[in-house]
Write an enzyme that holds these catalytic residues in place. Structure first.
Site, PDB file in Angstrom:
ATOM      1  N   PRO A   2      -8.870  -6.407  -8.784  1.00 56.07           N
ATOM      2  CA  PRO A   2     -10.012  -7.309  -8.695  1.00 56.07           C
ATOM      3  C   PRO A   2     -10.607  -7.587 -10.074  1.00 56.07           C
ATOM      4  O   PRO A   2     -10.772  -6.684 -10.889  1.00 56.07           O
ATOM      5  CB  PRO A   2     -11.007  -6.555  -7.822  1.00 56.07           C
ATOM      6  N   LYS A  33     -11.004  -1.419  -2.709  1.00 56.94           N
ATOM      7  CA  LYS A  33      -9.944  -1.235  -3.702  1.00 56.94           C
ATOM      8  C   LYS A  33     -10.328  -0.096  -4.642  1.00 56.94           C
ATOM      9  O   LYS A  33     -11.510   0.180  -4.843  1.00 56.94           O
ATOM     10  CB  LYS A  33      -9.753  -2.516  -4.524  1.00 56.94           C
ATOM     11  N   ASN A  98     -17.361 -17.999  -6.635  1.00 55.50           N
ATOM     12  CA  ASN A  98     -16.066 -18.620  -6.359  1.00 55.50           C
ATOM     13  C   ASN A  98     -15.043 -17.522  -6.101  1.00 55.50           C
ATOM     14  O   ASN A  98     -14.898 -16.610  -6.915  1.00 55.50           O
ATOM     15  CB  ASN A  98     -15.610 -19.483  -7.539  1.00 55.50           C
TER      16      ASN A  98
END
Length: 116
Positions: A2, A33, A98
């Protein structure tokens, strides 16, 4: 893998010292994660406008292999907006998040990709 990138018009001095490390923990938690794969980048003191004003604002790009989608992104947005408001005092209506769901072959690390 990420990656969290926040761009803001706030002065660098307005970013709390622990914001990056606290954000890393948050992203690992909401995505489920390992934090060892999370990268956080903050770009401050940018020329920015949101809604036609230069009041404090930011834009966030969150990239991940999986763990993103219609329902997940709603809860991710809520958590990120709360975090940004708490630590940077930027309200949720002064930012965009986003989301980018990356394919394994499109993310490289340590000389290879996650597709191996």
């Amino acid at each position: 893998m990420p990656s969290f990138v926040l761009k803001t018009n706030l002065a660098r001095s307005a970013i709390p010292k622990d914001f990056v490390t606290e954000t890393s923990k948050l992203i690992a938690d909401i995505l489920g994660k390992p934090e060892g794969y999370v990268c956080v980048c903050v770009e401050a003191e940018l020329l920015m406008s949101y809604g036609g004003t230069d009041a404090p604002c930011c834009i966030v790009n969150l990239l991940s292999i999986g763990k993103l989608g219609l329902e997940e992104n709603k809860s991710h947005t809520a958590a990120i907006c709360e975090h940004v408001k708490k630590h940077l005092n930027i309200p949720g209506d002064r930012l965009y998040v986003n989301f980018h769901d990356m394919a394994r072959q499109d993310v490289g690390r340590d000389g290879t990709t996650f597709a191996r």
